[in-house]
Scaffold this active site. Structure first.
Site, PDB file in Angstrom:
ATOM      1  N   ASP A  77       0.731  -1.390   0.056  1.00  0.00           N
ATOM      2  CA  ASP A  77       0.134  -0.068   0.114  1.00  0.00           C
ATOM      3  C   ASP A  77       0.885   1.299   0.008  1.00  0.00           C
ATOM      4  OD1 ASP A  77      -2.188   1.627   0.057  1.00  0.00           O
ATOM      5  OD2 ASP A  77      -2.802   1.276   2.043  1.00  0.00           O
ATOM      6  N   SER A 123      -7.280  -5.605  -5.771  1.00  0.00           N
ATOM      7  CA  SER A 123      -8.597  -6.303  -4.985  1.00  0.00           C
ATOM      8  C   SER A 123      -9.725  -6.237  -6.052  1.00  0.00           C
ATOM      9  CB  SER A 123      -8.664  -5.569  -3.868  1.00  0.00           C
ATOM     10  OG  SER A 123      -9.233  -4.331  -4.026  1.00  0.00           O
ATOM     11  N   GLU A 147     -12.350  -4.811  -5.249  1.00  0.00           N
ATOM     12  CA  GLU A 147     -12.607  -3.168  -5.094  1.00  0.00           C
ATOM     13  C   GLU A 147     -11.724  -2.317  -5.876  1.00  0.00           C
ATOM     14  OE1 GLU A 147     -12.204  -5.243  -2.219  1.00  0.00           O
ATOM     15  OE2 GLU A 147     -14.378  -5.352  -1.615  1.00  0.00           O
ATOM     16  N   ASN A 148     -10.617  -2.623  -6.216  1.00  0.00           N
ATOM     17  CA  ASN A 148      -9.687  -1.879  -7.253  1.00  0.00           C
ATOM     18  C   ASN A 148     -10.318  -1.488  -8.669  1.00  0.00           C
ATOM     19  OD1 ASN A 148      -6.664  -3.029  -5.940  1.00  0.00           O
ATOM     20  ND2 ASN A 148      -7.785  -1.397  -5.299  1.00  0.00           N
ATOM     21  N   ARG A 173     -11.519   1.764  -9.407  1.00  0.00           N
ATOM     22  CA  ARG A 173     -10.664   2.939  -9.751  1.00  0.00           C
ATOM     23  C   ARG A 173     -10.663   3.384 -11.013  1.00  0.00           C
ATOM     24  NH1 ARG A 173      -4.998   2.364  -6.210  1.00  0.00           N
ATOM     25  NH2 ARG A 173      -5.992   1.836  -4.197  1.00  0.00           N
TER      26      ARG A 173
HETATM   27  C1  FPP Z   1      -1.996   0.217  -3.262  1.00  0.00           C
HETATM   28  O1  FPP Z   1      -1.390   1.399  -3.499  1.00  0.00           O
HETATM   29  C2  FPP Z   1      -1.434  -0.635  -4.269  1.00  0.00           C
HETATM   30  C3  FPP Z   1      -2.136  -1.262  -5.420  1.00  0.00           C
HETATM   31  C4  FPP Z   1      -3.591  -1.214  -5.395  1.00  0.00           C
HETATM   32  C5  FPP Z   1      -1.390  -1.856  -6.536  1.00  0.00           C
HETATM   33  C6  FPP Z   1      -0.374  -2.755  -6.108  1.00  0.00           C
HETATM   34  C7  FPP Z   1       0.400  -3.018  -7.157  1.00  0.00           C
HETATM   35  C8  FPP Z   1       1.706  -2.926  -7.616  1.00  0.00           C
HETATM   36  C9  FPP Z   1       2.597  -2.828  -6.516  1.00  0.00           C
HETATM   37  C10 FPP Z   1       2.361  -2.805  -9.012  1.00  0.00           C
HETATM   38  C11 FPP Z   1       1.994  -4.225  -9.893  1.00  0.00           C
HETATM   39  C12 FPP Z   1       1.969  -5.445  -9.162  1.00  0.00           C
HETATM   40  C13 FPP Z   1       2.719  -6.504  -9.470  1.00  0.00           C
HETATM   41  C14 FPP Z   1       2.766  -7.838  -8.558  1.00  0.00           C
HETATM   42  C15 FPP Z   1       3.745  -6.463 -10.665  1.00  0.00           C
HETATM   43  P1  FPP Z   1      -2.647   2.652  -3.336  1.00  0.00           P
HETATM   44  O2  FPP Z   1      -2.779   2.994  -4.860  1.00  0.00           O
HETATM   45  O3  FPP Z   1      -3.837   2.321  -2.978  1.00  0.00           O
HETATM   46  O4  FPP Z   1      -1.841   3.896  -2.564  1.00  0.00           O
HETATM   47  P2  FPP Z   1      -2.504   5.111  -1.770  1.00  0.00           P
HETATM   48  O5  FPP Z   1      -3.162   4.291  -0.716  1.00  0.00           O
HETATM   49  O6  FPP Z   1      -1.156   5.692  -1.410  1.00  0.00           O
HETATM   50  O7  FPP Z   1      -3.421   5.768  -2.963  1.00  0.00           O
END
Ligand code: FPP
Length: 250
Positions: free
Chosen positions: A20, A65, A67-68, A71
């Site tokens: 996160d 997720s 939920e994602n 976005r």
């Molecule tokens: C949460 O940060 C992160 C995600 C929803 C996506 C995670 C994806 C990666 C690390 C890259 C791709 C994955 C792989 C396995 C290659 P956020 O966007 O919710 O951050 P925030 O809370 O600061 O907005």
């Protein structure tokens, strides 16, 4: 038996991570959110390599997720293409280090190009036994539990199992994580203190480590720090401290 100074610290068998803070990392630098995800992909590689070097047999990453999906579309598109690029780029790493790829989640809804590369990578790495890297994609714990319940209900309807056959072990074997050990350690970055629908069933007795570090800044030193914190936890699994054995030394 008490642990002496020379004993190696307890290493978790299965580490699961809620990655996160990508968006905040980018915002703090005046960059678009997707740049945080791009940098976060580098962290994924670093942590996979570190886990492999240390000999951790199971690493599970919450990459996307259910939920994602809500976005903004361009962010979802970028995440899907980052995932594709990662799988294409890192196959040699998985080959070299004998890492097997698995995926958990409702993957049928992923875009076709992602499903194709996932199936290819899963097939190409199926024989690798040193470490299992599992990606949570279109995953949530509740959805996984409901899908497991449906499978069990279908078996019961067909007369293959009776209600009394439904045990915790049988239920576990119908989850996406079937055959995997439960996570010993769940790490969440970025200072949020939530589980966010991740491995709800499996994390019943997991230890949790929360760090303020944002995922793109998380690297080997922070990973090792989390492992060190885990090594000093006294896991009791519902027993008394005496029953559970000696507490690790500080
Ligand atoms: C949460 O940060 C992160 C995600 C929803 C996506 C995670 C994806 C990666 C690390 C890259 C791709 C994955 C792989 C396995 C290659 P956020 O966007 O919710 O951050 P925030 O809370 O600061 O907005």
């Amino acid at each position: 038996m008490t642990r002496g100074d020379s004993d190696p610290p307890a290493l978790p068998h299965h580490v699961a991570i809620i990655m996160d803070g990508n968006g905040r990392w980018a915002k703090m630098r005046g960059l678009p959110r997707v740049e945080g995800h791009r940098r976060g992909t580098r962290t994924v590689r670093e942590v996979v390599e570190c886990a492999r070097e240390l000999g951790i047999p199971y690493l599970t990453l919450y990459a996307f997720s259910i939920e994602n999906w809500g976005r903004p579309k361009p962010e979802v598109r970028t995440l899907m293409s980052l995932l594709r690029e990662f799988l294409l780029r890192e196959l040699p790493l998985m080959e070299r280090h004998r890492i097997r790829l698995r995926v958990i989640g409702d993957t049928a809804v992923l875009p076709l190009p992602v499903r194709r590369i996932l199936s290819r990578t899963i097939a190409a790495t199926a024989g690798h036994g040193e470490m299992t890297l599992t990606l949570g994609l279109s995953y949530t714990g509740r959805n996984e539990i409901v899908r497991a319940a449906r499978k069990i209900a279908a078996e019961a309807t067909r007369g293959e199992i009776a209600p009394e056959d439904i045990t915790e072990a049988l239920f576990s074997s119908h989850l996406d994580t079937s055959g995997m050990p439960d996570p010993d350690l769940v790490i969440r970055t970025s200072g949020e203190l939530r589980i966010s629908n991740f491995l709800l069933w499996q994390s019943a007795y997991a230890e949790f480590v929360f760090t303020d570090v944002l995922w793109p800044d998380f690297g080997k030193p922070e990973f090792r720090r989390a492992l060190d914190e885990y090594a000093h936890r006294h896991r009791r699994f519902g027993l008394t401290g005496d029953q559970a054995g000696p507490s690790p030394r500080r």
